[in-house]
Design a protein around this motif. Structure first.
Motif, mmCIF file in Angstrom:
data_model
loop_
_atom_site.group_PDB
_atom_site.id
_atom_site.type_symbol
_atom_site.label_atom_id
_atom_site.label_comp_id
_atom_site.label_asym_id
_atom_site.label_seq_id
_atom_site.Cartn_x
_atom_site.Cartn_y
_atom_site.Cartn_z
ATOM 1 N N PHE A 100 -6.352 1.429 15.017
ATOM 2 C CA PHE A 100 -6.062 2.383 13.960
ATOM 3 C C PHE A 100 -7.307 3.150 13.566
ATOM 4 C CE2 PHE A 100 -1.787 1.226 12.842
ATOM 5 C CZ PHE A 100 -1.680 -0.067 13.283
ATOM 6 N N CYS A 101 -7.152 4.446 13.378
ATOM 7 C CA CYS A 101 -8.190 5.272 12.778
ATOM 8 C C CYS A 101 -7.635 5.734 11.445
ATOM 9 C CB CYS A 101 -8.535 6.471 13.661
ATOM 10 S SG CYS A 101 -9.170 6.015 15.276
ATOM 11 N N LEU A 102 -8.131 5.176 10.362
ATOM 12 C CA LEU A 102 -7.510 5.383 9.060
ATOM 13 C C LEU A 102 -8.544 5.743 8.029
ATOM 14 C CD1 LEU A 102 -4.994 4.974 7.136
ATOM 15 C CD2 LEU A 102 -5.866 2.681 6.805
ATOM 16 N N LEU A 138 1.534 -0.129 12.692
ATOM 17 C CA LEU A 138 1.230 -1.214 11.763
ATOM 18 C C LEU A 138 0.189 -2.151 12.348
ATOM 19 C CD1 LEU A 138 2.088 -2.614 9.041
ATOM 20 C CD2 LEU A 138 3.609 -4.020 10.448
ATOM 21 N N GLN A 139 -0.735 -2.575 11.502
ATOM 22 C CA GLN A 139 -1.720 -3.576 11.896
ATOM 23 C C GLN A 139 -1.871 -4.582 10.758
ATOM 24 O OE1 GLN A 139 -5.694 -2.121 12.414
ATOM 25 N NE2 GLN A 139 -6.545 -4.145 12.796
ATOM 26 N N PHE A 140 -1.878 -5.853 11.123
ATOM 27 C CA PHE A 140 -2.093 -6.921 10.146
ATOM 28 C C PHE A 140 -3.096 -7.910 10.717
ATOM 29 C CE2 PHE A 140 -1.104 -11.330 8.952
ATOM 30 C CZ PHE A 140 -1.384 -11.267 7.595
ATOM 31 N N THR A 141 -4.057 -8.333 9.895
ATOM 32 C CA THR A 141 -5.025 -9.348 10.303
ATOM 33 C C THR A 141 -5.202 -10.351 9.172
ATOM 34 O OG1 THR A 141 -6.907 -8.076 9.457
ATOM 35 C CG2 THR A 141 -6.308 -7.732 11.768
ATOM 36 N N GLY A 188 -5.839 -8.306 5.859
ATOM 37 C CA GLY A 188 -5.797 -6.854 5.770
ATOM 38 C C GLY A 188 -4.541 -6.292 6.408
ATOM 39 N N LEU A 189 -4.059 -5.185 5.871
ATOM 40 C CA LEU A 189 -2.855 -4.526 6.368
ATOM 41 C C LEU A 189 -3.086 -3.024 6.385
ATOM 42 C CD1 LEU A 189 0.259 -4.610 7.070
ATOM 43 C CD2 LEU A 189 0.641 -4.261 4.618
ATOM 44 N N VAL A 190 -2.698 -2.380 7.492
ATOM 45 C CA VAL A 190 -2.752 -0.925 7.613
ATOM 46 C C VAL A 190 -1.399 -0.452 8.136
ATOM 47 C CG1 VAL A 190 -3.880 1.041 8.705
ATOM 48 C CG2 VAL A 190 -5.222 -0.970 8.108
ATOM 49 N N TRP A 191 -0.833 0.499 7.447
ATOM 50 C CA TRP A 191 0.511 0.980 7.810
ATOM 51 C C TRP A 191 0.525 2.495 7.767
ATOM 52 C CZ3 TRP A 191 5.249 0.966 4.072
ATOM 53 C CH2 TRP A 191 6.383 1.408 4.758
ATOM 54 N N GLN A 192 0.855 3.115 8.890
ATOM 55 C CA GLN A 192 1.012 4.569 8.968
ATOM 56 C C GLN A 192 2.507 4.849 8.960
ATOM 57 O OE1 GLN A 192 -1.814 6.702 9.477
ATOM 58 N NE2 GLN A 192 -0.479 8.443 9.052
ATOM 59 N N TRP A 193 3.073 5.097 7.758
ATOM 60 C CA TRP A 193 4.530 5.157 7.706
ATOM 61 C C TRP A 193 5.088 6.524 8.072
ATOM 62 C CZ3 TRP A 193 2.307 4.672 2.630
ATOM 63 C CH2 TRP A 193 2.596 5.706 1.753
ATOM 64 N N THR A 194 4.269 7.588 7.973
ATOM 65 C CA THR A 194 4.644 8.894 8.529
ATOM 66 C C THR A 194 3.386 9.509 9.118
ATOM 67 O OG1 THR A 194 4.163 10.285 6.594
ATOM 68 C CG2 THR A 194 6.315 9.163 6.638
ATOM 69 N N SER A 195 3.526 10.670 9.708
ATOM 70 C CA SER A 195 2.349 11.325 10.288
ATOM 71 C C SER A 195 1.383 11.803 9.213
ATOM 72 C CB SER A 195 2.776 12.501 11.162
ATOM 73 O OG SER A 195 3.516 13.448 10.392
ATOM 74 N N GLN A 196 1.863 11.933 7.945
ATOM 75 C CA GLN A 196 0.998 12.392 6.863
ATOM 76 C C GLN A 196 0.561 11.265 5.918
ATOM 77 O OE1 GLN A 196 4.113 14.230 7.293
ATOM 78 N NE2 GLN A 196 2.966 15.520 8.733
ATOM 79 N N TRP A 197 1.359 10.206 5.795
ATOM 80 C CA TRP A 197 1.101 9.176 4.796
ATOM 81 C C TRP A 197 0.673 7.869 5.453
ATOM 82 C CZ3 TRP A 197 1.112 9.955 -0.408
ATOM 83 C CH2 TRP A 197 1.711 11.131 -0.873
ATOM 84 N N SER A 198 -0.331 7.239 4.864
ATOM 85 C CA SER A 198 -0.781 5.924 5.346
ATOM 86 C C SER A 198 -1.064 5.029 4.141
ATOM 87 C CB SER A 198 -2.029 6.048 6.225
ATOM 88 O OG SER A 198 -3.098 6.620 5.493
#
Length: 691
Positions: free
Chosen positions: A17-19, A498-501, A551-561
């Protein structure tokens, strides 16, 4: 955000992920976080842009990483903490090499030497750092360095960047600019920086004691490459003027620092590559307790210190097969320190406190990595020898004070030559057990030799190596090296959006170096004559730390994370039910980010729990829970112009971070001995132009 598939040396590295990530104490910043998995040692790389660095150093970017917090002893004096360990236990490299500070209280830590250079990034190992990360990495390793590959270009170009930043508090402004000339074979760059603040205010609209700072810097660098090799060099000059360190006994009068780097990387054949590095630094540093805080003339002190360091490393990387590599390396580092204490207002005192301190380190390592379809294994070992020495000391009051004369004579006649030998070993295993799920197992034994201040502080003084607990300390020539036996278990899940660690760790530290009430009759007598309490003398004890991170990272749309992470750490002595000092409380952070075209905006909330597990030995007091909310928004024009507005501590919360230092400035808004407050609502404005 995108999913990247990178192959490096035959190892499939999934940069998941690049966030945009945002810091805990400033307005949300666009800091791209890349977590690299699928290799034996998961690590996080955080690219940094001058326009997003709102603090005087990079402490805010560090605080976005799970398990990483920052101890603050002043606006330029930040000590990163990872899993309860900080200071010398968590080394910080700047451009692949250490910076040896002059201040025995870590007043000029390595993080204060990291500048807003182009293509700058933070590299952080999650879990047990491999032996290739360096020697004496008891708590792991943090590195602030450039991605120099990005400085070369396919075609000749001249480009630059100018960043202007200001806040509504205390005339604070941070400005930087750089220019870069490059093509595919070479680059040359120059960077300049100026930072200053007159005052800072907390949520009660009270001035934070000695929150001022000012400094300027210049960096010159260049590189050249062809198909077989790359040569690079850097020179950095940093001048710090009047700057406050309210958690320490003195403030910064000046720091004149230079560091330099040179490296050669050469491809020897299709299967072998060689890296050679040479580095060093010099620091001239003056600090005093009378210029920026009220002090009686007879207690005025000026401490003039200096440090020099010189070192180098050679590493050979060999591909043994399509699935395995071997890395060998040897490193050396020589450091020198001096310290003289005087009373310039009365002219009756001179203490040769540290006289030609020498600390030399020699280290070699070997590391093997094997990569199969569903698992990766990395094992390594490192042997290190540390040698220390000190010359004789003196005290102008020795003739009139027999106890002081006794301390001088005892130290000068003692055997001050010290040596420490130890072997580190690490194992890092990553395996895929089902679609998108990974497990990690890290185990290791790491060591750290005592620092010079814990060995050679012969007179009880407030030299704590950055602990900033307000107590006086006495050195100990009989100290052993610390040994950290580490175990880390983790899981990770990744899919396109989605990424979870999550990680669980345990650290068992033998011969942990900690201050104990002194039993030294002479030293105690001197302390009482100076009107101080019984000092703490450095001793070896056993301790343990444990905790978890997620940690959790979620890109739920192309504009929102959306991003969330949290950490919990506990640390205690083994000999009695006593917590270790200055352990970060549990914390949890959530952030939301929107981006479309040239527009972006974000919000962050962070909750910090109360900390009641405190060290009575170091008079540590509990801290209360608090929460912070930050906002930011920006627009980037196609011509390279960027405007960013942000608000940190939106609700003007008055809070005292548990990792903030203890105030030592009299007649301030915070009583002496009370924890310092954090900044209140702060509006940041940034104008940046990249051409």
């Amino acid at each position: 955000m995108s999913v990247l598939f990178l192959r490096r040396q035959g190892v499939l590295c999934r940069a998941l992920f690049c966030l945009s990530a945002v810091s805990a104490s400033v307005a949300a910043q666009t800091i791209e976080t890349i977590q690299v998995h699928g290799q034996s040692t998961p690590m996080t790389k955080v690219p940094l842009a001058p326009s997003s660095a709102l603090s005087a150093d990079y402490r805010d970017a560090l605080s976005t990483l799970p398990g990483v917090t920052v101890n603050s002893n002043g606006p330029l004096t930040a000590l990163p903490q990872y899993r309860g360990l900080f200071g010398y236990r968590l080394p910080v490299d700047v451009d692949h090499a250490p910076v040896i500070g002059a201040g025995p209280n870590a007043m000029d830590p390595p993080l204060s030497h990291a500048l807003p250079l182009p293509a700058q990034q933070i590299t952080f190992y999650a879990g047990v750092a491999p032996v290739s990360a360096g020697a004496e990495t008891l708590a792991g390793k943090l590195s602030v360095s450039q991605n120099t590959e990005a400085l070369f270009s396919d075609a000749r170009r001249l480009q630059g960047n100018l960043t202007l930043q200001a806040t509504n508090q205390g005339n604070e402004r941070n400005h930087s600019g750089h220019v870069l000339l490059s093509d595919d074979n070479y680059y040359a760059a120059m960077t300049a920086m100026e930072q200053r603040a007159d005052a800072r205010f907390d949520g009660n609209n009270n001035a934070i004691p000695n929150g001022f700072y000012q400094r300027r810097a210049m960096n010159l660098q260049g590189g050249w490459r062809d198909a077989q090799q790359t040569l690079q060099w850097q020179y950095n000059n940093l001048n710090t003027d009047a700057s406050g360190t309210p958690a320490l006994a003195m403030d910064i009068e000046y720091i004149d620092a230079q560091w330099y780097r040179a490296s050669v990387e050469r491809q020897l054949s299709g299967n072998h590559s060689l890296s050679v590095r040479w580095f060093g630094n010099t620091n001239q540093h003056g600090m005093n307790n009378y210029q920026f805080r009220p002090t009686p003339n007879n207690k005025a002190r000026l401490n003039t210190v200096d440090s020099r360091a010189l070192g180098g490393s050679v590493a050979l990387l060999s591909r043994l097969s399509d699935s395995s590599t071997m890395q060998w390396g040897v490193e050396t580092l020589a450091a020198r320190h001096n310290s003289v204490i005087t009373n310039p207002l009365m002219g009756t005192l001179q203490i040769d406190n540290f006289n030609d301190i020498q600390r030399d380190r020699y280290s070699l390592f070997g590391q093997w990595e094997f990569n199969a379809d569903s698992w990766q294994l990395q094992v390594g070992t490192r042997a290190t020898r540390v040698e220390a020495q000190a010359d004789d000391v003196s005290h102008s009051m020795a003739m009139m004070m027999p106890a002081v004369a006794g301390l001088v004579e005892r130290f000068n006649t003692a055997n001050k030559e010290q040596s420490f030998q130890f072997v580190d070993a690490t194992l890092n295993l990553v395996w895929d057990w089902s679609d998108g799920w990974q497990g990690t197992l890290d185990a290791g034994v790491k060591h750290r030799a005592p620092e010079y201040s814990t060995l050679y502080t012969w007179l009880p003084l407030g030299i704590s190596g950055g602990l900033a607990d307000g107590q006086n300390y006495l050195g100990n020539l009989d100290l052993n090296e610390e040994q950290n036996r580490q175990l880390n278990l983790g899981i990770a899940h990744a899919r396109q959006d989605l990424q979870f660690t999550a990680q669980l760790f345990y650290q068992d530290i033998a011969d942990y170096i900690l201050g104990e009430p002194s039993q030294d009759t002479l030293a105690n007598q001197v302390a009482m004559m100076m009107g101080n309490s019984v000092p703490l003398q450095w001793q070896n004890i056993d301790a343990h730390l444990w905790g978890l991170e997620a940690g959790l990272v979620w890109q739920w749309t192309s504009q929102w994370s959306f991003e969330a992470n949290g950490a919990l750490t506990r640390g205690k002595r083994d000999d009695r039910d006593e917590p270790l000092y200055r352990i970060a409380p549990a914390n949890f952070r959530v952030a939301v980010q929107w981006q479309q075209g040239g527009w972006s905006a974000g919000a962050q909330a962070q909750w910090i729990a109360a900390q009641t597990d405190v060290s009575s030995l170091q008079l540590e007091t509990p801290s209360e829970a608090y929460s912070l909310v930050d906002l930011h928004g920006q627009y980037r024009w196609s011509n390279g112009l960027l405007l960013r507005l942000s608000v940190s501590n939106l609700f003007d919360t008055a809070y005292q971070s548990h990792l903030a230092g203890i105030n030592r400035v009299a007649d301030a808004s915070v009583p002496v001995g009370e924890r310092l407050y954090g900044r209140g609502r702060t509006v940041h404005g940034t104008l940046s132009w990249q051409w």
